[in-house]
Design a protein around this motif. Structure first.
Motif, short mmCIF file in Angstrom:
data_model
loop_
_atom_site.label_atom_id
_atom_site.label_comp_id
_atom_site.label_asym_id
_atom_site.label_seq_id
_atom_site.Cartn_x
_atom_site.Cartn_y
_atom_site.Cartn_z
N LEU A 89 62.92 22.45 6.33
CA LEU A 89 61.53 22.92 6.35
C LEU A 89 61.09 23.22 4.92
N PRO A 90 59.81 23.08 4.63
CA PRO A 90 59.34 23.38 3.27
C PRO A 90 59.55 24.85 2.94
N ALA A 91 60.09 25.11 1.75
CA ALA A 91 60.35 26.49 1.32
C ALA A 91 59.20 27.08 0.53
N ASP A 92 58.20 26.25 0.19
CA ASP A 92 57.03 26.76 -0.52
C ASP A 92 55.84 25.84 -0.22
N ALA A 93 54.66 26.29 -0.65
CA ALA A 93 53.44 25.55 -0.35
C ALA A 93 53.40 24.18 -1.01
N THR A 94 53.93 24.09 -2.23
CA THR A 94 53.95 22.81 -2.94
C THR A 94 54.76 21.78 -2.18
N THR A 95 55.93 22.19 -1.69
CA THR A 95 56.77 21.28 -0.91
C THR A 95 56.10 20.91 0.40
#
Length: 284
Positions: free
Chosen positions: A258-264
């Motif tokens: 899962l994405p760990a931050d908004a950019t990812t």
């Protein structure tokens, strides 16, 4: 595989626990942040000589009471306690849960349906040899461009240790390599024909980068964490992962990213829009 897995595990746990965690002063002459053998022996109520024998592999079958006392002293989690107990039972190598059966390469319909529901999230099904058995289209969008899926069958451990592209894809390559060896050592690694062949192949192909880890790392990979991945199209991504072990008969584990931050998150959405999502089963 090291013939002293219990000793390796106890030593690495001792070196990882700080004096402060067990209520001891650090002292000004301490060379490492971990505990001394004498301190662990005192906390567990055993002799230093006996703890030394355990760490050196001269005694590999402590009683459940002693193992419990050591687990308390070393602040082991429930998972670590189970792992330590398993190592005492497998000390003579005469019994393995998997025997010499073929690694899990058949995907149950229910697991296929689960993968289908997980898409577009990147998710991959691995067997005990780290072979890629099945994956979502979301995982293919991540792994395909870095070369992980090029093998037949694709094998995560083989890619990490033998493909030069892996060191570009994983900025924290050494940590990823540690985790791959720890995952391989969760099963009867080297004690059945299938894993012994992989161990031999990796020894020849990767040399000391692989064998050193086999000898020194305990077989206890992290079930979750954050992976940094450099993607040719999306740039550097930070992916939070969770590892779910399927029942022993499946001989497989499911890893979901899962994405760990908004950019990812934005980058994964961009990759998803570029390609048509399709579930792919590699084998079975």
């Amino acid at each position: 595989m090291s013939d002293n897995e219990l000793g390796v595990f106890l030593r690495t746990r001792r070196e990882a626990v700080t004096p402060a965690q067990v209520g001891l002063p650090a002292g000004s002459r301490r060379r490492t942040s971990g505990l001394r053998r004498s301190e662990v022996a005192m906390l567990a109520g055993v002799s230093v000589e006996y703890l030394t024998r355990l760490e050196q592999g001269r005694d590999r079958r402590p009683s459940p009471q002693v193992l419990s006392a050591l687990a308390d002293a070393l602040r082991m989690t429930a998972t670590e306690r189970i792992h330590a107990y398993r190592l005492t039972k497998g000390a003579d190598g005469s019994f393995t849960c998997m025997g010499d059966v073929t690694p899990g390469r058949v995907v149950r319909p229910g697991v296929r349906a689960l993968l289908d529901r997980l898409d577009p999230a990147p998710a991959v099904l691995l067997n005990r040899l780290s072979e890629v058995v099945a994956h979502t289209a979301g995982f293919e969008r991540l792994a395909g461009p870095i070369g992980l899926l090029d093998g037949t069958p694709a094998n995560l451990a083989w890619f990490v240790f033998t493909d030069s592209r892996a060191r570009i894809a994983y900025p924290d390559w050494h940590q990823v390599a540690d985790e791959q060896v720890a995952a391989l050592k969760q099963g009867p690694f080297g004690s059945d024909a299938h894993s012994a062949m992989l161990a031999d192949q990796l020894t020849v192909a990767a040399g000391s980068e692989f064998t050193r880890r086999v000898e020194t790392l305990p077989g206890l990979p992290r079930a979750n964490g954050v992976l940094r991945l450099v993607h040719p199209e999306a740039g550097e991504l930070r992916l939070a992962y969770e590892t779910l072990d399927l029942p022993a008969d499946d001989d497989q584990r499911l890893v979901v990213y899962l994405p760990a931050d908004a950019t990812t998150s934005d980058a994964l959405d961009g990759l998803h829009r570029r390609r048509q999502p399709v579930l792919r089963v590699v084998s079975g």
